[in-house]
Design a protein around this motif. Structure first.
Motif, PDB file in Angstrom:
ATOM      1  N   SER A 156     -22.525  -0.309 -22.888  1.00  0.00           N
ATOM      2  CA  SER A 156     -21.543   0.110 -21.891  1.00  0.00           C
ATOM      3  C   SER A 156     -22.073  -0.146 -20.483  1.00  0.00           C
ATOM      4  O   SER A 156     -23.257   0.031 -20.206  1.00  0.00           O
ATOM      5  N   LYS A 157     -21.177  -0.571 -19.596  1.00  0.00           N
ATOM      6  CA  LYS A 157     -21.580  -0.918 -18.230  1.00  0.00           C
ATOM      7  C   LYS A 157     -21.107   0.090 -17.188  1.00  0.00           C
ATOM      8  O   LYS A 157     -21.599   0.085 -16.066  1.00  0.00           O
ATOM      9  N   PHE A 158     -20.133   0.937 -17.541  1.00  0.00           N
ATOM     10  CA  PHE A 158     -19.523   1.803 -16.532  1.00  0.00           C
ATOM     11  C   PHE A 158     -19.400   3.243 -17.036  1.00  0.00           C
ATOM     12  O   PHE A 158     -19.375   3.494 -18.248  1.00  0.00           O
ATOM     13  N   THR A 159     -19.293   4.158 -16.075  1.00  0.00           N
ATOM     14  CA  THR A 159     -19.037   5.569 -16.365  1.00  0.00           C
ATOM     15  C   THR A 159     -17.816   6.013 -15.579  1.00  0.00           C
ATOM     16  O   THR A 159     -17.306   5.281 -14.716  1.00  0.00           O
ATOM     17  N   PHE A 160     -17.369   7.234 -15.852  1.00  0.00           N
ATOM     18  CA  PHE A 160     -16.218   7.762 -15.109  1.00  0.00           C
ATOM     19  C   PHE A 160     -16.538   7.924 -13.624  1.00  0.00           C
ATOM     20  O   PHE A 160     -15.635   7.890 -12.778  1.00  0.00           O
ATOM     21  N   ASN A 161     -17.803   8.118 -13.275  1.00  0.00           N
ATOM     22  CA  ASN A 161     -18.185   8.250 -11.868  1.00  0.00           C
ATOM     23  C   ASN A 161     -17.954   6.970 -11.086  1.00  0.00           C
ATOM     24  O   ASN A 161     -17.864   6.991  -9.853  1.00  0.00           O
ATOM     25  N   GLU A 162     -17.861   5.855 -11.791  1.00  0.00           N
ATOM     26  CA  GLU A 162     -17.669   4.570 -11.128  1.00  0.00           C
ATOM     27  C   GLU A 162     -16.199   4.177 -11.038  1.00  0.00           C
ATOM     28  O   GLU A 162     -15.886   3.101 -10.525  1.00  0.00           O
ATOM     29  N   GLN A 199      -2.854  11.416 -10.425  1.00  0.00           N
ATOM     30  CA  GLN A 199      -2.650  11.088 -11.835  1.00  0.00           C
ATOM     31  C   GLN A 199      -3.916  10.513 -12.456  1.00  0.00           C
ATOM     32  O   GLN A 199      -4.304  10.874 -13.584  1.00  0.00           O
ATOM     33  N   MET A 200      -4.596   9.628 -11.722  1.00  0.00           N
ATOM     34  CA  MET A 200      -5.837   9.049 -12.227  1.00  0.00           C
ATOM     35  C   MET A 200      -6.926  10.110 -12.370  1.00  0.00           C
ATOM     36  O   MET A 200      -7.712  10.099 -13.323  1.00  0.00           O
ATOM     37  N   LYS A 201      -6.980  11.019 -11.407  1.00  0.00           N
ATOM     38  CA  LYS A 201      -7.983  12.090 -11.497  1.00  0.00           C
ATOM     39  C   LYS A 201      -7.734  12.955 -12.737  1.00  0.00           C
ATOM     40  O   LYS A 201      -8.680  13.385 -13.409  1.00  0.00           O
ATOM     41  N   LYS A 202      -6.452  13.171 -13.045  1.00  0.00           N
ATOM     42  CA  LYS A 202      -6.104  13.945 -14.241  1.00  0.00           C
ATOM     43  C   LYS A 202      -6.518  13.185 -15.507  1.00  0.00           C
ATOM     44  O   LYS A 202      -7.043  13.794 -16.459  1.00  0.00           O
ATOM     45  N   LEU A 203      -6.296  11.869 -15.521  1.00  0.00           N
ATOM     46  CA  LEU A 203      -6.688  11.053 -16.674  1.00  0.00           C
ATOM     47  C   LEU A 203      -8.207  11.035 -16.853  1.00  0.00           C
ATOM     48  O   LEU A 203      -8.709  11.076 -17.982  1.00  0.00           O
ATOM     49  N   ILE A 204      -8.942  10.977 -15.751  1.00  0.00           N
ATOM     50  CA  ILE A 204     -10.408  10.987 -15.837  1.00  0.00           C
ATOM     51  C   ILE A 204     -10.889  12.315 -16.409  1.00  0.00           C
ATOM     52  O   ILE A 204     -11.802  12.349 -17.260  1.00  0.00           O
ATOM     53  N   ASN A 253       0.771  -0.172  -8.014  1.00  0.00           N
ATOM     54  CA  ASN A 253       1.821   0.174  -7.058  1.00  0.00           C
ATOM     55  C   ASN A 253       2.245   1.633  -7.142  1.00  0.00           C
ATOM     56  O   ASN A 253       3.040   2.098  -6.341  1.00  0.00           O
ATOM     57  N   ARG A 254       1.714   2.360  -8.168  1.00  0.00           N
ATOM     58  CA  ARG A 254       1.920   3.814  -8.218  1.00  0.00           C
ATOM     59  C   ARG A 254       0.650   4.562  -7.814  1.00  0.00           C
ATOM     60  O   ARG A 254       0.592   5.785  -7.912  1.00  0.00           O
ATOM     61  N   ARG A 255      -0.349   3.799  -7.341  1.00  0.00           N
ATOM     62  CA  ARG A 255      -1.616   4.387  -6.877  1.00  0.00           C
ATOM     63  C   ARG A 255      -1.928   3.860  -5.472  1.00  0.00           C
ATOM     64  O   ARG A 255      -3.030   3.413  -5.185  1.00  0.00           O
ATOM     65  N   ARG A 256      -0.948   3.896  -4.578  1.00  0.00           N
ATOM     66  CA  ARG A 256      -1.103   3.237  -3.282  1.00  0.00           C
ATOM     67  C   ARG A 256      -2.237   3.821  -2.445  1.00  0.00           C
ATOM     68  O   ARG A 256      -2.782   3.151  -1.574  1.00  0.00           O
ATOM     69  N   LYS A 257      -2.579   5.083  -2.714  1.00  0.00           N
ATOM     70  CA  LYS A 257      -3.730   5.654  -1.998  1.00  0.00           C
ATOM     71  C   LYS A 257      -5.021   4.923  -2.344  1.00  0.00           C
ATOM     72  O   LYS A 257      -5.972   4.931  -1.563  1.00  0.00           O
TER      73      LYS A 257
END
Length: 692
Positions: free
Chosen positions: A370-376, A383-388, A550-554
């Motif tokens: 594995s190359k990535f973690t949730f911190n990356e 919504q993404m924060k909720k998914l994480i 386009n639903r994560r414009r921030k």
């Protein structure tokens, strides 16, 4: 500047109100003062006793034991000892006794200044000033002549006598026209300039009037040899040319440069330094280097006097190193130059890698992991924060997870993060792209094969992806493209945790966690019969739906910052940000390719960027056309080719401002930072409809 305390007559003793007449006579005889300060018991001045007061007491035939208190004069002028000599006129003029009393800050008398003392010191200082002025004029090679109101010479310095080869006494009292034949003193001009030829030399003469008295004016003539001026001008021209050359070299060099003096204050810096460290000009010049650029550690070299090179450092993904070089003058360190090298480091590093690889024959045989973690995972989207947060929980188990989302939304990155957070995070992470492997090879890729299982097979056999992923995670990307027969075999492995190799008869047990991903509507495929329903429900235990960009414009600008840093490292570019208009375009665009497209756009823009910031013309043309179309621009080829890319960008900015201002042109002018007349010119140029 001369102060009173340097020219006054010191006062060591004073009279008191109770001092008797006979004591006063003896005191005035000893000091020979016509005016004597009188103080109270605290030593502070309360008045003076004058010679006229003494005469009055004697004429009244008062007894010698009579105190002087009734004959003290209180209306006196005093001046502080710290005042300059030429500022005492007002203080002494208030005195009726003709003598100035000099006091300290506590109003205690420290000296007296009589008109005779003042005149004597003025004469002394005038002579001193005259001598100093003559030295200055002579050492500066300026000839000087002074006249009275009629133009008769009253002073010449040594330079003039040498210039015209005549002694001073032959010039004094002669008219200035003896030296300057074409002189005209009848005009009202306060200053005039003449060119004068004396023997083989040419001189510039500057004539100025000065006031002798309120009614009369004299003249001062200063002579400057033009050959000296021409030499200075030539030297200045050479210096300016050299400065321009050096400035051009510095401005276009790859390196940033900063210089400090012996006090560690910045005296010079290059534009690249400002660009790299994102500084403002007013925060740099003249300030201490440790306050502005502490990471450079230049002040240490002032102490050690030893040149050195730093370790590799990093700013926004840009690797840089610092050469610290002390500057010496007569074995004394007078400053330090810091040379920041950053733009060519990437190329050097890549060449060293290539060299070492060819020399040592290095091969990378590492097991996939594995190359990535949730911190990356970079996001500000709720919504993404909720998914994480959900992913952290789901990753802890061994349950099959299905990741869904449009192409380019980061499904593989999320799968890596799920594996890293799981109990098998230290195990292998094996990826299979079900859409990239031919269908007839997909089964052997999954399960491996025995030696000689089919024509062309390796005689020793081959292990499959399930074998490689044992004890870890098997990531099945594009699961919707898997054939129905292989779906059935995959279902069996998920249920039984065992499989047969192609051409084999032995059951092989396996402990593998399955994470699948797809951008296809599996429910519709189940209804159409192109995806097994039982496999769908087996995979869909935990489902994660990644939102499109386009639903994560921030996150658009946040991800842009990340890509700049990453791509600077990867491609050796030196991009620090973007211009405001670029930001508007990025936020307006729909990003159908999602994060993958955003990354590709940035990679392309950073390669084409010619400065430290990405400009509008560095973005792909298709993106600009799409945004312009969405904002109401015509997208016809004929009209698009009428204007340059920058003009189209200007069109975009005007249209955007009008939209934000709801058609109000005054507000649009404020948003654009232009005048109303200029806005109307632009509207006419681009054939916008102009209406009030």
């Amino acid at each position: 500047m001369l102060h009173l305390k340097n020219v006054m007559e010191p006062v060591k003793e004073c009279l008191f109100p109770e001092t008797s007449l006979i004591q006063t006579i003896k005191f005035m005889k000893k000091t020979k003062w016509n005016t004597v300060p009188v103080v109270n018991q605290s030593g502070k001045l309360i008045g003076v006793f004058t010679r006229s007061s003494l005469y009055n007491m004697l004429l009244l035939e008062l007894d010698y034991s009579t105190p002087i208190e009734n004959f003290i004069k209180n209306d006196i002028g005093t001046t502080n000892q710290h005042k300059e000599l030429n500022n005492i006129e007002e203080g002494i003029s208030k005195s009726e006794v003709g003598t100035g009393i000099i006091v300290d800050d506590d109003r205690k008398p420290v000296g007296i200044l009589t008109p005779q003392t003042a005149a004597k010191n003025y004469i002394k200082n005038t002579r001193l000033l005259k001598e100093q002025l003559e030295i200055i004029l002579n050492t500066s090679n300026l000839g000087a002549v002074m006249t009275d109101e009629s133009g008769r010479i009253i002073f010449v310095n040594y330079v003039v006598t040498k210039m015209i080869n005549q002694p001073a006494h032959t010039l004094i009292s002669n008219n200035l026209q003896m030296i300057i034949p074409n002189l005209n003193l009848s005009g009202d001009e306060r200053e005039a300039t003449y060119q004068l030829k004396i023997r083989e030399n040419t001189y510039i003469v500057r004539l100025s009037r000065y006031r002798k008295t309120r009614e009369n004016h004299g003249y001062i003539a200063l002579f400057q040899n033009t050959s000296e001026i021409e030499n200075l001008a030539q030297e200045l021209k050479i210096v300016n040319r050299l400065k321009r050359v050096l400035q051009t070299i510095i401005d276009h060099a790859y390196d940033g440069v900063v210089m400090i003096n012996e006090e560690a204050k910045i005296t010079f810096y290059s534009p690249q330094l400002i660009e790299l460290f994102e500084l403002e000009n007013e925060t740099i010049n003249g300030n201490h280097v440790d306050e502005v650029l502490p990471q450079l550690h230049l002040s240490n070299v002032l102490k050690t006097g030893v040149a050195d090179i730093s370790e590799l450092m990093e700013k926004k993904g840009i690797k840089y190193m610092i050469h610290r070089i002390p500057i010496y003058q007569d074995e004394q360190i007078i400053g330090v130059v810091g040379k920041i090298v950053y733009r060519q480091l990437h190329e050097v590093r890549e060449r060293f890698r290539s060299y070492e690889s060819s020399e040592r024959g290095v091969k990378n045989n590492k097991t996939e992991e594995s190359k990535f973690t949730f911190n990356e995972i970079i996001t500000e989207d709720s919504q993404m924060k909720k998914l994480i947060k959900s992913g952290y929980k789901a990753g802890k188990g061994n349950t099959t997870i299905l990741i869904r989302g449009e192409s380019g939304t980061g499904k593989e990155l999320f799968a890596h993060a799920l594996h890293s957070s799981s109990f098998c995070g230290q195990g292998p992470f094996i990826t299979v792209n079900c859409a990239a492997i031919p269908e007839h090879l997909l089964e052997s890729e999954f399960f491996g094969y025995e030696g000689g299982a089919f024509s062309g097979a390796n005689q020793k056999g081959k292990i499959g992806k399930f074998d490689l992923a044992n004890g870890g995670t098997l990531f099945l990307d594009e699961i919707g493209d898997m054939s129905l027969p292989l779906q059935a075999k995959l279902l069996r492995v998920l249920q039984e945790r065992e499989f047969y190799r192609v051409g084999g008869t032995e059951r092989i047990g396996v402990n593998v966690r399955i994470i699948a991903a797809t951008n296809k509507p599996l429910e519709d495929m189940v209804s159409a019969g192109t995806f097994r329903e039982d496999l769908f429900y087996r995979l869909n235990v935990i489902s994660v739906e990644l939102p499109p960009l386009n639903r994560r414009r921030k996150d658009i600008l946040l991800l842009s910052e990340f890509f700049i840093e990453k791509l600077n490292k990867q491609n050796g570019t030196s991009i620090l940000g973007w211009e405001p208009l670029v930001e508007q375009v990025l936020l307006e665009y729909d990003w159908p390719g999602n994060i993958r497209e955003l990354r590709n756009v940035w990679e392309r823009a950073m390669i084409f960027a010619e400065s430290g910031k990405v400009k509008l013309e560095d973005l792909p043309d298709y993106l600009l056309k799409k945004v312009g179309y969405d904002l109401g621009f015509e997208d016809s080829e004929d009209e698009m080719c009428d204007f340059s890319l920058m003009e189209r960008a200007e069109q975009f900015a005007i249209q955007k401002a009008l939209v934000q201002a709801n058609g109000n042109k005054s507000k649009a002018c404020k948003l654009l930072g232009i005048s109303r007349s200029l806005l109307y010119d632009k509207l006419k140029k681009y054939e916008f409809e102009v209406c009030e």
